[in-house]
Design an enzyme around this catalytic site. Structure first.
Site, PDB file in Angstrom:
ATOM      1  N   SER A 177     106.941   6.138  17.518  1.00 14.59           N
ATOM      2  CA  SER A 177     106.106   5.175  16.799  1.00 14.59           C
ATOM      3  C   SER A 177     106.874   4.299  15.816  1.00 14.59           C
ATOM      4  CB  SER A 177     104.974   5.898  16.064  1.00 14.59           C
ATOM      5  OG  SER A 177     103.932   6.208  16.959  1.00 14.59           O
ATOM      6  N   LYS A 214     106.878   0.523  16.092  1.00 19.00           N
ATOM      7  CA  LYS A 214     105.927  -0.367  15.415  1.00 19.00           C
ATOM      8  C   LYS A 214     106.562  -1.129  14.252  1.00 19.00           C
ATOM      9  CE  LYS A 214     101.918   2.443  16.738  1.00 19.00           C
ATOM     10  NZ  LYS A 214     102.430   3.761  17.109  1.00 19.00           N
ATOM     11  N   SER A 238      99.173   4.406  12.303  1.00 18.22           N
ATOM     12  CA  SER A 238     100.013   4.300  13.495  1.00 18.22           C
ATOM     13  C   SER A 238      99.171   4.052  14.743  1.00 18.22           C
ATOM     14  CB  SER A 238     100.860   5.567  13.675  1.00 18.22           C
ATOM     15  OG  SER A 238     101.887   5.372  14.603  1.00 18.22           O
TER      16      SER A 238
END
Length: 387
Positions: free
Chosen positions: A62, A65, A122
């Site tokens: 993640s 991102k 997230s």
């Protein structure tokens, strides 16, 4: 009064400040021992304070991102989108698994709330919805991500999706993630999102959605206000974290820690070490106008050249500072048209011929080509003055 410079002039100015930079990462320091790779950099200078296997290609999970948020912030600055724009959720975006805010197909949220969902919770679904809003499709947005990685000189990064869900040929490194974070942190608004510990979405609905930051250090380590966690069974526990104290901002990345507790402990140790051993000397803020530059054949005769990012020097604590030389070098033969934000020069901070810091200078505003009538009037005016 600002300096007025023509297109090829270089100026050297003693500004009474020199800070020897960190020339190599301090590998001998025992940090991040229970991680696959790690890095610590200072934000303004990009200097590496510590690194371990910094270029190893690993799943960024993640932390992907970080790049997604960077492109969102760039779109906001260019006014391609605004915080109040409504973003519609497609069937595809709503189908994302993993971390999500459970967007329904056809549901609309503002850019502000979508960014909050990405930064705090997230949200994989919110990431895809924003990608589609900006680029039309996730695939087009991924192309933008890879192009940006190339622009930043990232040699160990390749993206396949916008949210970090496991995929072949989707990888990055601790170093590259730190550079993405450095670029993202140019946009001061971003920490108003990444620094949130808890908040709500859909507050006016019958079923408000509670957000809790996956980065617990936002609450438990003073000064931490970002950036992004990540986890899969393959990648283990990862975190890109940033904190600011006494004007110095540190960026840390850990990849492959065995547990969230160990990940946070290693980040904490790296932050403690950096703040106890180093200090920055701020020279200029991002957007500081260094000069008014003459432009040929433009609807304006000059354009302001401003710093692309904060300009600082990094030293060990207690190191004495002397004089350095500031040198401004502008692009040769600056002619209209010039886009707002175009690179039109470079600011160098030097000591005895050694470059300590190099920062792009950007056009503060757009300069369009002058009309023939404007050029004619200027020409007549020059003749009138000379006669």
């Amino acid at each position: 009064m600002r300096k007025v410079l023509s297109s090829i002039v270089c100026v050297s100015i003693i500004i009474g400040l020199w800070a020897p930079t960190v020339t190599a990462a301090e590998k001998q320091v025992k940090l991040a021992e229970n991680a696959t790779s790690a890095i610590v950099i200072e934000r303004d200078t990009g200097e590496i304070i510590f690194e371990k296997n910094k270029d190893e290609k690993l799943p960024p999970v993640s932390m992907t991102k970080i790049m997604t948020m960077l492109l969102i912030m760039e779109a906001l600055e260019r006014e391609v989108i605004t915080y109040d724009d409504m973003v519609r959720t497609s069937e595809y975006a709503a189908s994302m698994g993993g971390s999500q805010i459970f967007l329904e197909p056809g549901e609309e949220m503002t850019v502000r709330d979508m960014l909050k969902a990405i930064a705090v919770a997230s949200g994989n679904d919110a990431s895809v919805a924003m990608a589609e809003h900006i680029a039309g499709t996730e695939e087009e947005f991924v192309d933008m991500m890879n192009n940006k990685a190339k622009d930043l000189g990232l040699e160990h990064t390749h993206f396949v999706n916008v949210n970090g869900l496991p995929a072949d040929d989707h990888y990055s490194s601790a170093h590259d993630l730190a550079i993405m974070s450095k670029e993202l942190l140019k946009y001061e608004d971003i920490t108003t999102f990444t620094g949130i510990y808890e908040d709500y979405l859909r507050q006016d609905s019958e079923d408000p959605f509670w957000l809790v930051n996956t980065n617990k250090l936002v609450k438990f380590y003073p000064g931490v206000d970002g950036l992004k966690t990540g986890f899969t069974q393959e990648a283990k526990y990862c975190l890109a974290a940033t904190a600011e104290k006494k004007g110095m901002r540190i960026i840390t990345v850990v990849m492959g820690a065995p547990s969230p507790k160990e990940r946070n402990a290693q980040i904490t140790s790296m932050l403690d070490y950096s703040f106890s051993q180093y200090e920055t000397h701020k020279l200029y803020d991002r957007g500081y106008v260094m000069a008014d530059v003459n432009v040929s054949k433009g609807d304006k005769k000059q354009v302001a050249a401003m710093t692309a990012e904060s300009v600082s020097l990094l030293t060990k604590k207690g190191v004495k500072i002397d004089d350095v030389v500031e040198r401004i070098q502008l692009n040769d033969d600056l002619r209209a048209p010039i886009e707002k934000g175009a690179v039109i020069g470079t600011l160098y901070i030097e000591k005895e011929g050694q470059v300590l810091n190099k920062t792009n200078l950007l056009a503060e505003s757009e300069v369009q080509e002058a009309s023939w009538w404007t050029i004619f009037k200027r020409t007549i005016g020059k003749f009138a003055v000379s006669s």
